[in-house]
Every structure is written in structure tokens, then in C-alpha cells.
Enzyme design. Structure first.
Site, short mmCIF file in Angstrom:
data_model
loop_
_atom_site.label_atom_id
_atom_site.label_comp_id
_atom_site.label_asym_id
_atom_site.label_seq_id
_atom_site.Cartn_x
_atom_site.Cartn_y
_atom_site.Cartn_z
N LYS A 136 -27.18 -13.91 -6.08
CA LYS A 136 -26.02 -14.38 -5.31
C LYS A 136 -24.79 -13.79 -5.99
CE LYS A 136 -23.77 -18.76 -4.04
NZ LYS A 136 -23.90 -20.22 -4.20
N SER A 160 -18.20 -15.83 -1.29
CA SER A 160 -16.84 -15.75 -1.80
C SER A 160 -16.22 -17.13 -1.67
CB SER A 160 -16.03 -14.74 -1.00
OG SER A 160 -14.69 -14.81 -1.39
N GLY A 161 -16.49 -17.98 -2.66
CA GLY A 161 -16.03 -19.36 -2.56
C GLY A 161 -16.37 -19.86 -1.17
N GLY A 162 -17.64 -19.70 -0.80
CA GLY A 162 -18.07 -19.90 0.58
C GLY A 162 -18.08 -18.57 1.28
N ASP A 164 -17.78 -9.93 5.84
CA ASP A 164 -17.34 -8.82 6.69
C ASP A 164 -18.46 -7.79 6.77
OD1 ASP A 164 -17.02 -6.77 4.55
OD2 ASP A 164 -15.42 -8.08 3.85
N PHE A 219 0.85 -1.20 0.00
CA PHE A 219 0.00 0.00 0.00
C PHE A 219 0.88 1.24 0.00
CE2 PHE A 219 -2.06 3.36 2.53
CZ PHE A 219 -3.27 3.51 1.87
N ASP A 271 -27.63 -21.08 -10.14
CA ASP A 271 -26.25 -20.76 -9.78
C ASP A 271 -25.37 -20.71 -11.03
OD1 ASP A 271 -23.51 -21.12 -8.29
OD2 ASP A 271 -24.95 -20.86 -6.66
N ASP A 272 -24.09 -20.78 -10.84
CA ASP A 272 -23.08 -20.68 -11.90
C ASP A 272 -23.40 -21.60 -13.09
OD1 ASP A 272 -20.73 -20.30 -13.24
OD2 ASP A 272 -19.43 -20.96 -11.61
N GLU A 278 -39.43 -37.87 1.92
CA GLU A 278 -38.39 -36.88 2.26
C GLU A 278 -38.85 -35.46 1.93
OE1 GLU A 278 -34.21 -39.34 1.73
OE2 GLU A 278 -35.38 -38.86 -0.06
N ASP A 313 -18.71 -23.07 1.76
CA ASP A 313 -19.10 -24.13 0.82
C ASP A 313 -19.22 -25.46 1.52
OD1 ASP A 313 -19.41 -22.65 -1.41
OD2 ASP A 313 -17.58 -23.28 -2.42
C1 DGJ Z 1 -18.48 -20.81 -4.99
C2 DGJ Z 1 -19.73 -20.73 -4.17
O1 DGJ Z 1 -19.42 -20.70 -2.81
C3 DGJ Z 1 -20.65 -21.88 -4.53
O2 DGJ Z 1 -21.77 -21.86 -3.72
C4 DGJ Z 1 -21.00 -21.78 -5.97
O3 DGJ Z 1 -21.77 -20.65 -6.20
C5 DGJ Z 1 -19.75 -21.77 -6.83
N1 DGJ Z 1 -18.83 -20.75 -6.40
C6 DGJ Z 1 -20.08 -21.56 -8.27
O4 DGJ Z 1 -18.97 -21.41 -9.04
#
Ligand code: DGJ
Length: 729
Positions: A480, A531-533, A538, A283, A370-371, A613, A552
Site C-alpha cells: 500500500k 493518499s490519506g484516502g 487519478d 509553473f 499498515d503504518d 460474525e 478513509d
Molecule cells: C492514510 C490512509 O488512508 C490510511 O488508510 C492509513 O494507511 C493511514 N494513512 C496510515 O497513516
């Protein structure tokens, strides 16, 4: 008045309902920190400061031959730099003449009503019923004319003090900021303090660690470009003896989503200094004459009643003063089903409608695609950045797909990862210079994608236009917003070589602008961060998204730790939690109990569930809705610590009026022929009588809290219990 300036003693005293905070324009006009803790009257607390001749600790020029005043030993409200205080600093600056120093002294102050605002960064806000006052103290370095404005807002009823910092170059030469911390807090005696933090990793975010303060610098932070999976911008300083129910605890929660740093140093005299703010690593920020810089806000809280009370202060405050979305209070969160673990990228419109139909039977309100729905995206090697519908998959078009879901009386949600670009994408082919890559070097690979240079206005405008076009085209109820890599190649093609030290911060400022333009312009859409889970979980993110994906890792037994750690600062209503196929040996009922400690939803192929179920899921979705007012708005108690050995993990939500409570227990292991275990409730009215799960037999709050509830041990492993306690009239 919550903020008082005593002309005679030159003290500034800040009062909340249960705490006081004091600083003073002390010897030689330095701004000294005097006190933060339980309420004291407006007395001058400087009697605590002793001045001695401290060998090898220098004295400022103004003290002439007196050797008893040393900046190396005095408690500072904001430090000088290279002026004889050798501890960690609040600021590091390279002046226009090339010197490395800062020598700020207070020159002005202002007390006003209401909460300060930052122009460039998100902040907490005052609601209509809050009593909030603000103090601004201006420090100036006489030689360089660099001003630092310390900002404090006092939320009286909430027991919260926020702090931030602004820097103004009032000199006539450019300066470079190397470090600027938003908070500095000095403790006269810190030898008996512990530091609690929330470290983790992908799939195991926000675990809990506690370390005693020793004579070195303890630092917690991120240089990954985001607040990260590995550390969270939240720390507690507490008494060595502090527990959930007793002891002094100071909380520091930073409203920033990028590189951050919290440092705590126990000095040679057992004094402790804590600083927190933007991470100075990589920085270097240029401030031209007239230029200003804002540091992110730190939300501080103190209690002498242990971790639970500290969590309650943050939960209450973050539930009401952080995010303005109508989904915080006005509109209830839906039960959702997400396509990710059901189909990953292998779906089409027909499959999505099939999942939605099955999910309808499970009491689900919202289908999230999702993705995989956009550009060329059959795996994670391509497509990011091309935010248009892939009509090979969504053959009927987005409009028609949403109509089909809506026809089932369900809502529709969609996934984006705005900050990223795949090399195999139309966007990258058209604008390779928009990606963060250092010229002449190969970029770091991470999920085979590159980060977009969010500091660039043209990148920001592209994202705003493309994403808003999708959101405005179809009836989208939920988004999302994901990010799936850390920043490694720190470079912006739009900045000169000498300003590359600004890239990480400018990335975050650009991101906030994009979020302002997409999220705040769509108040009817529920946004969830990811964010990848839970790698960017924050408070700054939570000021945009009412909820954030915790991890995740959907294994319900791992989730016990994830929810436990996250709960130290973030309330249940912010925690994205789903039931999935993960945890094969854990019954569906138990998965539901765990997901009810969050926003509740599903992440599985609903078409694979049997009718039985599906019916069970419907019951669970209804229970989530039934208990919503308890779990989303009640006080949260951690009844056991899942990081310690034990057979059960238990937690509890109690409504503010103590009339209802939901006590949840998961049996994580069973000892053969072991002792009977009891879970003691918390937060109930000791004199009131409560029914358990509708039973006519009543138990007193006192008995439930002091003797506890015996947990049936003749159950299969991973069984769970929910006790709904209702106060009898
Ligand atoms: C990471 C996320 O945490 C997952 O739930 C899913 O949305 C994937 N990315 C998709 O690429």
C-alpha cells in the site's frame, strides 16, 4: 483508416466506431477545430464556420483589410497567445527576447500506426487486438522557432481519442513556458452545455457537481501538488438535458497526478472552449535551445447516449489499456485485512499474527501491516523516511513474521509512505536539505511531516534502494503506497532560483521514476495506491496500481456516494473498499454489499469478532469471489442517485453477455407507512428470462427493467439486498 488527411480540403478526420473528430488547415493556414461528435462521413465540416466583422475582436496581420477573420471568434485546435484571441489559451510563453506571445501554424504532419508514447509521463497503451492510429501535427512559431507537436491516438473500437502535446525549442534562445495545456476543444455553440466535475474533501472524495455554462471562466483544478481530494482530473461536458441514459456527453480524463487545471469558457458569441493540462499556477519551465517538454495525456470519449454509456467507455478502456499489472486480469485480487483501523500504530508481531489467525476464519487471503512498523513510529510525529523494521515492535523480524503469516496459508502486505519525511527521523537528521522547505522560512505543518523533494535524483535513488531492499528481503505480496499531505513549501535545493517554477512538475516526474523502479521491477506484487484516502485517485496512478483506496471514510452509507461519484470514470475493480467498525448501526451484511462494489476487504480487529460474525464474514468473502467476474468485468449501472432524496441507493453489474447480473440495494432511510418502492434493472436482455437468487420462478428482462423489482419495506433501516440474476437456458 481511422485518420484521414484530405489534401484538397486540408482536413484531418479522426474516426472511431461511433465518433468523428475533425480539424482543418483553414483560412490563413490556421489550424481550426471543426467537429467532435457522432460519426460523419469525411466531408469538410468547415461550412459551419461563419466569418463576420466582429467589433473589438482583432484580425491577424495576414488578413490585411479583411475584417471578417478573427482568432477571437474562430474555433481553434490549439490557440495562439496574445495574438488577438482573448479567450483562455492553450499556451503561454515568454520568448527569448522577453516578449509574451505564441503564433503557431501547422508546418508538418505525420500519420502512423500504433499508439504514441511519452518519454517522461505515463500513457495508456494499445493491446494486441486494438486498432490504433496516431496523428502528429507540428505547429511552429516562425519568429521564435518554438514548435508544438499535437499528438492524437485513435482507439477505433474503444471510441477513445487520446491527446497530448510536446514542445520543442528549435530556436537559439531559451524560452519559458508559463502554461501548456494538453487539450483544447472549441464548441461552436456551448450555451446549452453543463460541466460535471467530481469535487470533494478528505473523507468525502469525488462527490458529483453539475453547473450550467455561463459567460465566465469555470475552472477546476488542484494546486496541492497532487491531483487531490478536492477535485479530480476528470470533467464531463454534456447537454443540459443529459441523463444517465440520454444526451451528448464529452469526457476528459487527464493522466497526471500533480497540479492540474481544466477551464471552460463560454465566450461572447456563446462558443465554448475547454482546455485541460498542468496547472499554470507556480509553473514556469525553462526550455533551453534544443530542449523539449511533454504535457500529460488526456483521454477523451464522446457518446450521445448519456452518462452510463460514457462511464462504460471509460471503464472498458481503463480495465484493459491503463495498467499492465498481472493483477488486472491474470491473477484475481485477494480479500485482504488491513491493520490500520484494527490497531493503528499500536501493534507488534504477536498482535498481527493473532489478527491473521482470526481473519483466516473469515475467508481472508492477505494480511496488510499498515503504518507503524518502521523506524521510530509510535505516532505520526516521527519515523517517516526510515524504511527499516522497528524491532521493538516486529520482534521476530520481518522475515519470520511473513513466514508465520504464510504458514497460515495467507499472504503478506506492507505499507509505505515513500514521499514523506518526519523531522524526527534519521533521514532528516542526515539530509535536511532533502525536505521541501523554503530557505529562511518556516515550513507549513501538515500531519507533522515534510515532503521529500522528489525532483532530486539522490532522493529518488535513496527511496528506490531502501524500499526495494525490503521488498526483496521477504515474501511480500502486496504494497500500500500512501501519501498524507499536500505540497505547500515549493522549493528544491537542487535547482537554481530561476528554475523554482519547475519544482512541482519535476516532483511528479521524479515520483513516476521511483514508481517505475519499484513497481515495474516487482510485477509479482499487487500495489494499491492511497493518499490519506483517495486524494490522488487519478488515471496516471492507476496505470501503476490496479487499485486505489477510495477514502478513509469507511462508513457504508457515505460510501454509497463515494462509489457513485468515483464510478463516473473509474471501474469497480479499481476501487479499494473495506468493511470496518465505522457505521455502528449498519449491519455487517450491508457493509459487505457496499464493499462488493470495490475490491473488498476488512479493516477491523478480527480478534474482536464473535465466531458467528467471523462465519458471516467468511460467507461474504466467498460471495465476493463468487461475483468477482460480474463486479470486476461487468457493465456498471447507477440505478439511483444517492445525492437526491430517496429511501434507497441501488446499483447493478451486468456481465457483457447479459447472462448474469448482481443488483444491489441499500435502504438508507424508511418512511413510516410509505409507498412501495421498485428498483428498475438495466442492461438485461429484455427477451430473456432470469431467475432471482436461484428462485424457480422466472422474470423476463423486460419486466425487470420496465416494471422493476419491489423492495421489501418491512426491514430494519440500513438493510441491504443483493439480487443475483441468472439467465435461464
Ligand atoms: C492514510 C490512509 O488512508 C490510511 O488508510 C492509513 O494507511 C493511514 N494513512 C496510515 O497513516
Amino acid at each position: 483508416m481511422a485518420i484521414l488527411f484530405n489534401e484538397k480540403a486540408k482536413t484531418f478526420t479522426l474516426h472511431t466506431r461511433n465518433t468523428s473528430y475533425q480539424m482543418k488547415i483553414g483560412s490563413f493556414d490556421y489550424l481550426l477545430h471543426l467537429y467532435y461528435g457522432p460519426c460523419v462521413p469525411d466531408e469538410d465540416m468547415s461550412y459551419q464556420i461563419m466569418e463576420y466583422d466582429r467589433g473589438f475582436s482583432g484580425n491577424p496581420y495576414e488578413s490585411r483589410n479583411a475584417r471578417t477573420f478573427s482568432l477571437d471568434a474562430q474555433p481553434q485546435e490549439f490557440t495562439t497567445y496574445r495574438q488577438g484571441d482573448f479567450r483562455i489559451s492553450s499556451i503561454e510563453v515568454i520568448n527569448g527576447d522577453g516578449s509574451y506571445c505564441y503564433h503557431g501554424k501547422p508546418v508538418d504532419y505525420k500519420i502512423s500506426q500504433g499508439k504514441y508514447k511519452l518519454d517522461t509521463l505515463p500513457c495508456v497503451f494499445a493491446s494486441e487486438t486494438d486498432t490504433v492510429h496516431t496523428l502528429e501535427v507540428t505547429l511552429c512559431d516562425a519568429a521564435s522557432n518554438l514548435k508544438v507537436i499535437l499528438l492524437y491516438s485513435v482507439f477505433e473500437e474503444a471510441d477513445i481519442i487520446t491527446r497530448s502535446v510536446k514542445v520543442l525549442n528549435a530556436g537559439d534562445k531559451a524560452v519559458h513556458l508559463k502554461k501548456i495545456m494538453s487539450v483544447c476543444l472549441d464548441f461552436l455553440n456551448g450555451a446549452n452545455l453543463d460541466l460535471v466535475s467530481l469535487p470533494g474533501r478528505y473523507g468525502q472524495e469525488r462527490q458529483v457537481e453539475r453547473q450550467p455554462m455561463t459567460h465566465h471562466i469555470h475552472s477546476i483544478g488542484s494546486i496541492r501538488g497532487s491531483s487531490s481530494h478536492q477535485q479530480n482530473p476528470f470533467v464531463i461536458l454534456c447537454d443540459r438535458e443529459a441523463t444517465e441514459d440520454y444526451g451528448w456527453c464529452y469526457g476528459f480524463s487527464l493522466m497526471y497526478s500533480g497540479n492540474f487545471l481544466a477551464e471552460a469558457e463560454l465566450d461572447q458569441y456563446d462558443q465554448l472552449r475547454l482546455v485541460m493540462g498542468i496547472n499554470p499556477n507556480s509553473f514556469l519551465y525553462e526550455l533551453k535551445p534544443g530542449g523539449t517538454f511533454e504535457g500529460p495525456e488526456v483521454v477523451m470519449a464522446f457518446t450521445c447516449r448519456g452518462f452510463t454509456a460514457l462511464s462504460h467507455i471509460y471503464h472498458d478502456f481503463y480495465r484493459t489499456n491503463l495498467c499492465r499489472s498481472k493483477f488486472v486480469g491474470e491473477v484475481k485480487r485477494p480479500v485482504l485485512i488491513n491493520s490500520w483501523e484494527a490497531a493503528f500504530m499500536n501493534f507488534d508481531d504477536v498482535k498481527l499474527v493473532e489478527i491473521a489467525k482470526a481473519a483466516k476464519n473469515m475467508g481472508v487471503d492477505l494480511l496488510v501491516m499498515d503504518d507503524g512498523w518502521f523506524g521510530k513510529r509510535d505516532d505520526d510525529n516521527s519515523g517517516l523516511g526510515d524504511w527499516y523494521v522497528n524491532e521493538n515492535k516486529i520482534k521476530c523480524g520481518l522475515h519470520r513474521l511473513v513466514e508465520q503469516i504464510n504458514a497460515l496459508d495467507m499472504k503478506f502486505g506492507i505499507w509505505f509512505e515513500p514521499e514523506m519525511v518526519s523531522e524526527d527521523s534519521d533521514l532528516y537528521r542526515a539530509h535536511p536539505d532533502w525536505a521541501m522547505e523554503i530557505p529562511g522560512r518556516h515550513g507549513v505543518r501538515s500531519r507533522n511531516q515534510l515532503a521529500l523533494d522528489m525532483s532530486r535524483r539522490d532522493v529518488q535513488d535513496y527511496l528506490i534502494e531502501k524500499i526495494n531492499a525490503i521488498l526483496d528481503d521477504a515474501n511480500i505480496y502486496y504494497v500500500k503506497w500512501d501519501i498524507n499531505r499536500s505540497l505547500a513549501d515549493i522549493w528544491s535545493n537542487s535547482l537554481p532560483a530561476g528554475n523554482q517554477g519547475e519544482v512541482c512538475h519535476r516532483y511528479i516526474l521524479g515520483l513516476y521514476r521511483v514508481m517505475d523502479e519499484i513497481i515495474l521491477t516487482h510485477p509479482h506484487i499487487l500495489f494499491e495506491g492511497c493518499s490519506g484516502g483517495g486524494g490522488r485517485f487519478d488515471p496516471a496512478m492507476l496505470s501503476y496500481y490496479p487499485q486505489y483506496w477510495v477514502s478513509d471514510n469507511n462508513n457504508p452509507i457515505d460510501r454509497l456516494k463515494l462509489h457513485y461519484g468515483t464510478s463516473f470514470v473509474y471501474p469497480t475493480c479499481t476501487m479499494g473498499a473495506h468493511i470496518s467498525d465505522s457505521g455502528r448501526f449498519v449491519p455487517l451484511e450491508t457493509k459487505a454489499v457496499v464493499a462488493m462494489c470495490g475490491t473488498f476487504g476488512y479493516e477491523l480487529d478480527a480478534t474482536h469478532l464473535s465466531k458467528k460474525e467471523q462465519k458471516l464474514c467468511k460467507k461474504q468473502s466467498d460471495l465476493f469471489r463468487k461475483y468477482y467476474h460480474i463486479t470486476f468485468w461487468g457493465d456498471f449501472y447507477r440505478l439511483t442517485d444517492p445525492f437526491k432524496a430517496g429511501n434507497m441507493t441501488a446499483w447493478q453489474h451486468v456481465t457483457k453477455d447479459k447472462k448474469e447480473s448482481l443488483l444491489s440495494v441499500v435502504v438508507t432511510s424508511l418512511t413510516c407507512n410509505g409507498p412501495q418502492e421498485y428498483i428498475k434493472a438495466k442492461g438485461l436482455d429484455p427477451k430473456a428470462m432470469y431467475s432471482l437468487n436461484g428462485s424457480r420462478e422466472l422474470r423476463s428482462g423486460s419486466a425487470l427493467m420496465n416494471a422493476g423489482i419491489p423492495i421489501n419495506r418491512e426491514v430494519p433501516e440500513y438493510s441491504a439486498f443483493q439480487f443475483h440474476l441468472v439467465k435461464a437456458d
